[in-house]
Write a protein that holds these residues in place. Structure first.
Motif, PDB file in Angstrom:
ATOM      1  N   ASN A 260     105.428 -40.202 -25.628  1.00  0.00           N
ATOM      2  CA  ASN A 260     104.860 -39.271 -26.611  1.00  0.00           C
ATOM      3  C   ASN A 260     103.342 -39.413 -26.718  1.00  0.00           C
ATOM      4  N   HIS A 261     102.743 -39.960 -25.669  1.00  0.00           N
ATOM      5  CA  HIS A 261     101.287 -40.116 -25.607  1.00  0.00           C
ATOM      6  C   HIS A 261     100.774 -41.005 -26.741  1.00  0.00           C
ATOM      7  N   ALA A 262     101.602 -41.943 -27.179  1.00  0.00           N
ATOM      8  CA  ALA A 262     101.214 -42.827 -28.279  1.00  0.00           C
ATOM      9  C   ALA A 262     100.361 -43.980 -27.767  1.00  0.00           C
ATOM     10  N   GLU A 263      99.617 -44.606 -28.691  1.00  0.00           N
ATOM     11  CA  GLU A 263      98.830 -45.780 -28.339  1.00  0.00           C
ATOM     12  C   GLU A 263      99.719 -47.012 -28.239  1.00  0.00           C
ATOM     13  N   GLU A 264     100.744 -47.056 -29.092  1.00  0.00           N
ATOM     14  CA  GLU A 264     101.591 -48.244 -29.157  1.00  0.00           C
ATOM     15  C   GLU A 264     103.060 -47.872 -29.242  1.00  0.00           C
ATOM     16  N   LEU A 265     103.899 -48.797 -28.807  1.00  0.00           N
ATOM     17  CA  LEU A 265     105.337 -48.705 -28.995  1.00  0.00           C
ATOM     18  C   LEU A 265     105.785 -49.951 -29.739  1.00  0.00           C
ATOM     19  N   TYR A 266     106.861 -49.827 -30.507  1.00  0.00           N
ATOM     20  CA  TYR A 266     107.357 -50.952 -31.297  1.00  0.00           C
ATOM     21  C   TYR A 266     108.806 -51.242 -30.938  1.00  0.00           C
ATOM     22  N   THR A 267     109.094 -52.491 -30.651  1.00  0.00           N
ATOM     23  CA  THR A 267     110.458 -52.885 -30.300  1.00  0.00           C
ATOM     24  C   THR A 267     111.346 -52.884 -31.538  1.00  0.00           C
ATOM     25  N   SER A 268     112.638 -52.766 -31.305  1.00  0.00           N
ATOM     26  CA  SER A 268     113.594 -52.722 -32.414  1.00  0.00           C
ATOM     27  C   SER A 268     113.843 -54.088 -33.022  1.00  0.00           C
ATOM     28  N   VAL A 269     113.483 -55.149 -32.299  1.00  0.00           N
ATOM     29  CA  VAL A 269     113.652 -56.523 -32.774  1.00  0.00           C
ATOM     30  C   VAL A 269     112.298 -57.229 -32.702  1.00  0.00           C
ATOM     31  N   ALA A 270     111.999 -58.022 -33.700  1.00  0.00           N
ATOM     32  CA  ALA A 270     110.761 -58.805 -33.702  1.00  0.00           C
ATOM     33  C   ALA A 270     111.022 -60.122 -34.421  1.00  0.00           C
ATOM     34  N   PRO A 271     110.264 -61.166 -34.079  1.00  0.00           N
ATOM     35  CA  PRO A 271     109.235 -61.196 -33.057  1.00  0.00           C
ATOM     36  C   PRO A 271     109.833 -61.171 -31.638  1.00  0.00           C
ATOM     37  N   ILE A 272     109.025 -60.721 -30.674  1.00  0.00           N
ATOM     38  CA  ILE A 272     109.427 -60.786 -29.270  1.00  0.00           C
ATOM     39  C   ILE A 272     109.318 -62.238 -28.813  1.00  0.00           C
ATOM     40  N   VAL A 273     110.355 -62.748 -28.184  1.00  0.00           N
ATOM     41  CA  VAL A 273     110.322 -64.104 -27.630  1.00  0.00           C
ATOM     42  C   VAL A 273     109.795 -64.057 -26.192  1.00  0.00           C
ATOM     43  N   ALA A 274     110.387 -63.222 -25.362  1.00  0.00           N
ATOM     44  CA  ALA A 274     109.936 -63.095 -23.971  1.00  0.00           C
ATOM     45  C   ALA A 274     110.315 -61.719 -23.440  1.00  0.00           C
ATOM     46  N   ILE A 275     109.425 -61.119 -22.646  1.00  0.00           N
ATOM     47  CA  ILE A 275     109.694 -59.823 -22.035  1.00  0.00           C
ATOM     48  C   ILE A 275     110.151 -60.034 -20.595  1.00  0.00           C
ATOM     49  N   THR A 276     111.307 -59.504 -20.279  1.00  0.00           N
ATOM     50  CA  THR A 276     111.856 -59.608 -18.926  1.00  0.00           C
ATOM     51  C   THR A 276     111.278 -58.526 -18.028  1.00  0.00           C
ATOM     52  N   SER A 277     111.245 -57.302 -18.537  1.00  0.00           N
ATOM     53  CA  SER A 277     110.690 -56.195 -17.744  1.00  0.00           C
ATOM     54  C   SER A 277     110.266 -55.072 -18.666  1.00  0.00           C
ATOM     55  N   LEU A 278     109.266 -54.309 -18.192  1.00  0.00           N
ATOM     56  CA  LEU A 278     108.842 -53.102 -18.902  1.00  0.00           C
ATOM     57  C   LEU A 278     108.511 -52.065 -17.837  1.00  0.00           C
ATOM     58  N   THR A 279     109.194 -50.932 -17.897  1.00  0.00           N
ATOM     59  CA  THR A 279     108.970 -49.884 -16.903  1.00  0.00           C
ATOM     60  C   THR A 279     108.588 -48.578 -17.584  1.00  0.00           C
ATOM     61  N   GLU A 280     107.784 -47.805 -16.897  1.00  0.00           N
ATOM     62  CA  GLU A 280     107.397 -46.468 -17.365  1.00  0.00           C
ATOM     63  C   GLU A 280     107.548 -45.524 -16.182  1.00  0.00           C
ATOM     64  N   ASP A 281     108.404 -44.510 -16.350  1.00  0.00           N
ATOM     65  CA  ASP A 281     108.721 -43.603 -15.233  1.00  0.00           C
ATOM     66  C   ASP A 281     109.188 -44.384 -14.011  1.00  0.00           C
ATOM     67  N   ALA A 282     110.019 -45.409 -14.274  1.00  0.00           N
ATOM     68  CA  ALA A 282     110.625 -46.249 -13.237  1.00  0.00           C
ATOM     69  C   ALA A 282     109.608 -47.119 -12.493  1.00  0.00           C
ATOM     70  N   VAL A 283     108.375 -47.205 -12.995  1.00  0.00           N
ATOM     71  CA  VAL A 283     107.352 -48.062 -12.388  1.00  0.00           C
ATOM     72  C   VAL A 283     107.218 -49.308 -13.249  1.00  0.00           C
ATOM     73  N   SER A 284     107.313 -50.492 -12.640  1.00  0.00           N
ATOM     74  CA  SER A 284     107.235 -51.753 -13.366  1.00  0.00           C
ATOM     75  C   SER A 284     105.797 -52.027 -13.798  1.00  0.00           C
ATOM     76  N   LEU A 285     105.632 -52.397 -15.071  1.00  0.00           N
ATOM     77  CA  LEU A 285     104.309 -52.683 -15.616  1.00  0.00           C
ATOM     78  C   LEU A 285     104.124 -54.183 -15.785  1.00  0.00           C
ATOM     79  N   THR A 286     102.872 -54.620 -15.758  1.00  0.00           N
ATOM     80  CA  THR A 286     102.529 -56.042 -15.867  1.00  0.00           C
ATOM     81  C   THR A 286     101.754 -56.296 -17.145  1.00  0.00           C
ATOM     82  N   GLU A 287     102.078 -57.411 -17.805  1.00  0.00           N
ATOM     83  CA  GLU A 287     101.407 -57.766 -19.055  1.00  0.00           C
ATOM     84  C   GLU A 287     100.086 -58.470 -18.773  1.00  0.00           C
ATOM     85  N   GLY A 288      99.065 -58.132 -19.533  1.00  0.00           N
ATOM     86  CA  GLY A 288      97.777 -58.808 -19.385  1.00  0.00           C
ATOM     87  C   GLY A 288      96.620 -57.886 -19.681  1.00  0.00           C
ATOM     88  N   ASN A 289      95.519 -58.451 -20.166  1.00  0.00           N
ATOM     89  CA  ASN A 289      94.345 -57.642 -20.511  1.00  0.00           C
ATOM     90  C   ASN A 289      93.766 -56.894 -19.320  1.00  0.00           C
TER      91      ASN A 289
END
Length: 228
Positions: free
Chosen positions: A58-87
């Motif tokens: 939805n062209h948002a700046e942020e997304l919020y998970t349904s559970v918090a706090p996050i302990v560890a992220i296994t994977s995050l994909t957008e349009d089936a493309v895997s994204l990497t965490e980091g600045n």
């Protein structure tokens, strides 16, 4: 798992309850208190080892998970493309808040259905070594709320005769089946009691409870303002 235990409830109200009432506290009152807490803060608090959230782009700046706090992220994909965490990568995670933000002034995709997916572990747990313990103030609110629910139930039960309570249509031979005396006077003696009906009609979370929980309440950040 729950945010408090029967032992916590008994400590909060200072009463050692019967085994039957322990079952009621575990199965009815604690779950009701926990549901009210989660509804107020806006997300699930209890730990789960594997969670998958899927979002519409939805062209948002942020997304919020349904559970918090996050302990560890296994994977995050957008349009089936895997994204990497980091600045210097694709996104950063504010794990305490369950908040995922794109870097380099980028936003999540334009409007597309269910095209962003994140798999992660998250929530609080007193038994899971990788997760943070349930905060003591959240545990106290859970126990205190469950305790109040049990007290109102016990207050009503303590006014009734023993054995099963029924209407006169069910048992016309027994008087004093259902007593709700709030005030009585005998000569110069007068006593006024707490209204059990009022006790049972109270909100699960008091304003004092909400004040304690307010620091955990999810805030939604936008470039223009902060929205509750």
């Amino acid at each position: 798992m729950a945010l408090s235990t029967v032992s916590d409830v008994q400590s909060a109200i200072g009463v050692d309850v019967s085994t039957t009432d322990e079952t009621s506290i575990t199965n009815i009152f604690i779950p009701a208190a926990d549901a009210a807490i989660k509804n107020y803060v806006g997300y699930e608090l209890e730990y789960s080892a594997s969670i998958t959230d899927t979002f519409d782009g939805n062209h948002a700046e942020e997304l919020y998970t349904s559970v918090a706090p996050i302990v560890a992220i296994t994977s995050l994909t957008e349009d089936a493309v895997s994204l990497t965490e980091g600045n210097q990568e694709d996104y950063v995670a504010y794990k305490n808040f369950g908040r995922l933000r794109k870097v380099n002034n980028k936003r999540w995709s334009d409007i597309r259905y269910q095209n962003v997916s994140v798999t992660y572990s998250g929530g609080y747990s007193d038994s899971e070594s990788s997760a943070e313990d349930i905060p003591k103030d959240i545990k106290l609110i859970s126990a205190r709320c469950a305790g109040r629910l049990w007290v109102s139930s016990a207050a009503l039960g303590s006014q009734q005769s023993t054995d099963s309570v029924g209407t006169h249509s069910a048992d016309s031979t027994n008087d004093s089946q259902f007593q709700l005396v709030t005030e009585e006077k005998i000569g110069d003696y007068q006593a006024k009691y707490e209204s059990v009906v009022d006790l049972m009609n109270q909100e699960i979370l008091t304003e004092a409870d909400k004040a304690v929980l307010s620091k955990y309440k999810r805030q939604y950040f936008t470039s223009a303002s902060i929205l509750d």
